[in-house]
Design a protein around this motif. Structure first.
Motif, short mmCIF file in Angstrom:
data_model
loop_
_atom_site.label_atom_id
_atom_site.label_comp_id
_atom_site.label_asym_id
_atom_site.label_seq_id
_atom_site.Cartn_x
_atom_site.Cartn_y
_atom_site.Cartn_z
N ILE A 1 3.50 -6.65 13.01
CA ILE A 1 2.53 -5.92 13.84
C ILE A 1 1.81 -6.91 14.75
CG2 ILE A 1 2.15 -4.08 12.14
CD1 ILE A 1 -0.43 -5.59 11.32
N GLN A 2 1.07 -6.38 15.73
CA GLN A 2 0.25 -7.24 16.59
C GLN A 2 -1.06 -7.60 15.91
OE1 GLN A 2 1.38 -8.67 19.24
NE2 GLN A 2 1.46 -7.33 21.02
N ARG A 3 -1.80 -6.57 15.46
CA ARG A 3 -3.07 -6.82 14.77
C ARG A 3 -3.46 -5.58 13.97
NH1 ARG A 3 -8.08 -5.51 18.10
NH2 ARG A 3 -7.38 -4.25 19.84
N ARG A 4 -4.40 -5.79 13.08
CA ARG A 4 -4.86 -4.73 12.19
C ARG A 4 -6.28 -4.31 12.59
NH1 ARG A 4 -3.36 -3.46 6.65
NH2 ARG A 4 -1.71 -5.01 6.90
N TYR A 5 -6.51 -3.00 12.65
CA TYR A 5 -7.83 -2.47 13.00
C TYR A 5 -8.65 -2.20 11.73
CZ TYR A 5 -5.92 -1.42 17.66
OH TYR A 5 -5.36 -1.50 18.91
N PRO A 6 -9.98 -2.16 11.85
CA PRO A 6 -10.79 -1.74 10.69
C PRO A 6 -10.54 -0.26 10.37
CG PRO A 6 -12.17 -2.00 12.65
CD PRO A 6 -10.82 -2.54 13.01
N ILE B 1 -11.09 9.57 2.86
CA ILE B 1 -10.04 8.55 2.95
C ILE B 1 -9.90 8.18 4.42
CG2 ILE B 1 -7.62 8.02 2.47
CD1 ILE B 1 -7.65 10.45 0.52
N ALA B 2 -9.86 6.91 4.71
CA ALA B 2 -9.69 6.47 6.10
C ALA B 2 -8.22 6.55 6.49
CB ALA B 2 -10.20 5.04 6.27
N LYS B 3 -7.98 6.78 7.75
CA LYS B 3 -6.61 6.75 8.28
C LYS B 3 -6.14 5.30 8.24
CE LYS B 3 -5.69 10.01 11.30
NZ LYS B 3 -5.64 10.75 12.57
N GLY C 1 -2.40 0.45 6.49
CA GLY C 1 -3.27 -0.08 7.54
C GLY C 1 -3.16 0.69 8.84
N TYR C 2 -4.22 0.59 9.62
CA TYR C 2 -4.27 1.14 10.99
C TYR C 2 -4.06 -0.06 11.91
CZ TYR C 2 -5.70 4.50 14.61
OH TYR C 2 -5.71 5.35 15.68
N VAL C 3 -2.97 -0.07 12.68
CA VAL C 3 -2.56 -1.30 13.37
C VAL C 3 -2.22 -1.06 14.83
CG1 VAL C 3 -1.60 -2.18 11.19
CG2 VAL C 3 -0.08 -1.03 12.81
N GLU C 4 -2.19 -2.16 15.57
CA GLU C 4 -1.59 -2.17 16.91
C GLU C 4 -0.18 -2.69 16.75
OE1 GLU C 4 -1.91 -4.41 21.24
OE2 GLU C 4 -3.63 -4.47 19.89
N ASN C 5 0.79 -1.92 17.20
CA ASN C 5 2.20 -2.28 17.05
C ASN C 5 2.64 -3.31 18.09
OD1 ASN C 5 2.66 -0.35 14.90
ND2 ASN C 5 2.54 1.25 16.47
N LEU C 6 3.87 -3.81 17.93
CA LEU C 6 4.40 -4.80 18.87
C LEU C 6 4.50 -4.25 20.29
CD1 LEU C 6 7.29 -6.38 16.72
CD2 LEU C 6 4.96 -7.23 17.05
N ASN C 7 4.68 -2.92 20.41
CA ASN C 7 4.82 -2.32 21.75
C ASN C 7 3.48 -1.86 22.33
OD1 ASN C 7 4.30 0.01 20.25
ND2 ASN C 7 6.47 0.58 20.12
#
Length: 588
Positions: A201-206, A224-226, A372-378
């Motif tokens: 992944i690119q990065r992980r969000y809170p 429950i958080a997404k 996790g809630y993330v920013e993907n490679l794209n």
């Protein structure tokens, strides 16, 4: 040429080969004349240890073991959604058509349909520079899900040729790129990915966005958080599976991955039949149009049960990379831990508490940390939310699987057998459950549900906690000796329990409740509490307040006010005002 060796010893699903013949750790292998699928799990100078994902009955020493030259992988391409797989991604419906009700050993089927042609829209052109994760084509996989064909991780280059829009199989070339070394690489719809390796992944969000479930006790008391993690522990018959069904049907995830890990065969059959009939409330189509099921029942080999969790996770991460929000329902992680225990015993490892392996905690953490809630490679955003059921023997939450799971999840939804036996569903105990997401989600609630949602929630929980303390006194000396203000707390707590926390999964209006209605229900209950408290302070006896049956009318709100008729809550406030005035007038 692939490495080969001969079986030296067989111990259930564990086989050994003498010597170090060149196999790699976690390499996939084919065992015996039936070519059973296995995985290398131990390497020493003296021997190679392999776990086999199929029944080893009939194997004998001296049979050949051939390495596949790669790790145990899943095939990622259109055709995953709506499918039903076993623990190592073999399609059960296709196996059933070929072999009947039972899976034969060494069955050789395509993991995904290689003949079917998919309508494909190409989204890149000649000369484009592609990097890992970029979307090169879109395929309508189901009426609900558009499959986005991506450049596999680790590949990049310039497009030198591209196909036109049309119908293609998952193995036909859609584009050709030239990488920095000048080599040409073909891009198809298909990727392979090792199940035990998290996708990049690119990065992980809170975790600051709510997974909206429509279940009041979850959305209000224990959210429950997404992209978060939750555990649902409970003994037999407490409603773990039904709770997960409700989450699968009503949560605002785009895709559901349901992993039936070591559950009873008849229960798994019910899940498969029910999911195939469920209508998706979002689209009106079948819920299976955005669901994948992994079925690994208790009579299937334990090694495949251990792998099924990772297979489901990898499928979830693949769709997350497309920008979807995926929810995993793992039912149950206790059966997965039991598979670990059996394999550990066969390997003669030193046991820890209750015979579970010493690495149980690290395996559980590695599983839940892939959420996790993330920013993907794209550049898209996606999430994987993991909701794992835990089945402690005898409902004992002090056993190792439950205790270790508590260390790694941030939402703990403890199911109570006394609530279940009293037909209070969902049987989530509001005193022993907890969530650590509340502070993270406070901003989301303020923006999407109203600034007074959290204060109302806290006041409800405070009343329930006070009721618990008062019940200890009632058990000793009875409720008659309590002062009227404490009797009122017990009555309002009953309204909260029956009218708010209890929810009917089979009632058209009560099975799913939007956040706005949840807030309005809380406000009406608390408004009734405030008005009754005023009357008590004026000297009105609690018995007089009960005569009007106002409390029963408020309990019935969950059925009587439809989700689309929220204006009716004003009528209930007027009813409470009339109740208040009438008591004042009759006792003036």
């Amino acid at each position: 040429m692939n490495v080969t060796g001969k079986i030296y010893g067989i111990n259930g699903p564990i086989i050994t080969i003498l010597g170090n013949l060149g196999f790699k750790m976690s390499e996939m292998v084919y065992v015996g004349e039936h070519r059973l699928v296995g995985e290398v799990i131990g390497l020493t100078k003296e021997q190679t240890t392999i776990q086999v994902f199929e029944e080893t009955t009939g194997l004998r020493p001296g049979e050949l073991v051939e390495g596949a030259g790669r790790a145990l992988c899943v095939t990622l391409a259109p055709g995953i959604i709506t499918n039903i797989f076993d623990g190592i991604e073999r399609p059960l419906q296709l196996i059933g058509q070929q072999s009947g009700a039972y899976i034969p050993r060494g069955v050789n089927v395509d993991l995904l349909d290689r003949e079917k042609k998919w309508d494909t829209k190409i989204t890149v052109k000649k000369g484009d520079i592609l990097t890992a994760g970029m979307i090169i084509a879109e395929v309508p996989e189901t009426p609900a899900i558009v499959h986005k064909v991506m450049v596999p991780p680790g590949m990049e280059g310039t497009v030198i040729s591209v196909s036109e829009d049309g119908s293609y199989t998952i193995e036909e070339t859609l584009a050709v790129i030239r990488n920095r070394a000048g080599e040409e690489q073909k891009l198809t719809m298909t990727q392979k990915w090792p199940i035990r390796v998290p996708r990049p992944i690119q990065r992980r969000y809170p975790a600051d966005r709510l997974l909206v479930t429509g279940q009041r006790i979850l959305d209000t008391l224990f959210p429950i958080a997404k992209g978060g993690t939750a555990a649902i522990p409970g003994g037999f018959g407490t409603g773990k599976t039904m709770t997960q069904h409700q989450l699968a049907k009503w949560s605002d995830a785009d895709i559901i991955i349901y992993i039936g890990c070591g559950e009873r065969g008849n229960e798994m059959t019910n899940v498969l039949e029910e999911f195939s009939r469920l209508v998706d409330p979002k689209t009106g189509n079948l819920l299976m149009d955005r669901t994948t099921l992994i079925a690994n029942t208790s009579n299937m080999p334990v090694a495949a049960r251990e792998a099924s969790i990772y297979t489901g996770l990898t499928l979830a991460e693949y769709y997350r990379d497309m920008g979807y929000h995926v929810a995993i329902m793992a039912d149950s992680t206790s059966r997965w831990a039991e598979a670990l225990r059996e394999l550990s015993g066969r390997l003669e490892e030193m046991p820890a508490e209750e015979g579970f392996p010493a690495y149980l905690a690290s395996r559980l953490s590695a599983f839940y940390e892939r959420a996790g809630y993330v920013e993907n490679l794209n550049g898209t955003d996606g999430s994987v939310t993991i909701i794992g059921a835990v089945s402690p023997q005898g409902g004992d939450f002090s056993e190792p699987v439950t205790q270790n799971t508590k260390r790694f999840v941030r939402c703990f939804l403890a199911l109570d057998k006394s609530l279940a036996y009293a037909r209070h569903y969902p049987a989530i105990n509001w005193l022993t459950s907890y969530t650590e997401y509340l502070n993270d989600l406070e901003g989301w609630y303020g923006a999407n549900a109203g600034a007074d949602f959290i204060p109302c929630r806290n006041e409800l929980l405070n009343i329930l906690t006070t009721e618990s303390r008062l019940n200890e006194i009632v058990k000793l000396i009875g409720s008659d000796v309590l002062p009227d203000d404490q009797k009122l707390i017990l009555e309002i707590a009953r309204v909260i329990r029956l009218g708010f926390l209890q929810q009917n999964a089979f009632h058209e209006e009560d099975t799913f409740v939007p956040l706005e209605k949840q807030l309005r229900m809380m406000k009406v209950i608390l408004y009734l509490y405030d008005k009754c408290k005023e009357l008590i302070e004026m000297g009105m006896p609690m018995a007089l307040l009960r005569e009007n049956r106002i409390f029963e009318k408020i309990i019935a709100i969950k059925y009587d006010v439809a989700n689309k008729d929220l204006y009716k809550f004003d009528e209930y406030r007027q009813m409470i005002d009339e109740f208040y005035r009438s008591l004042l007038e009759t006792n003036a």
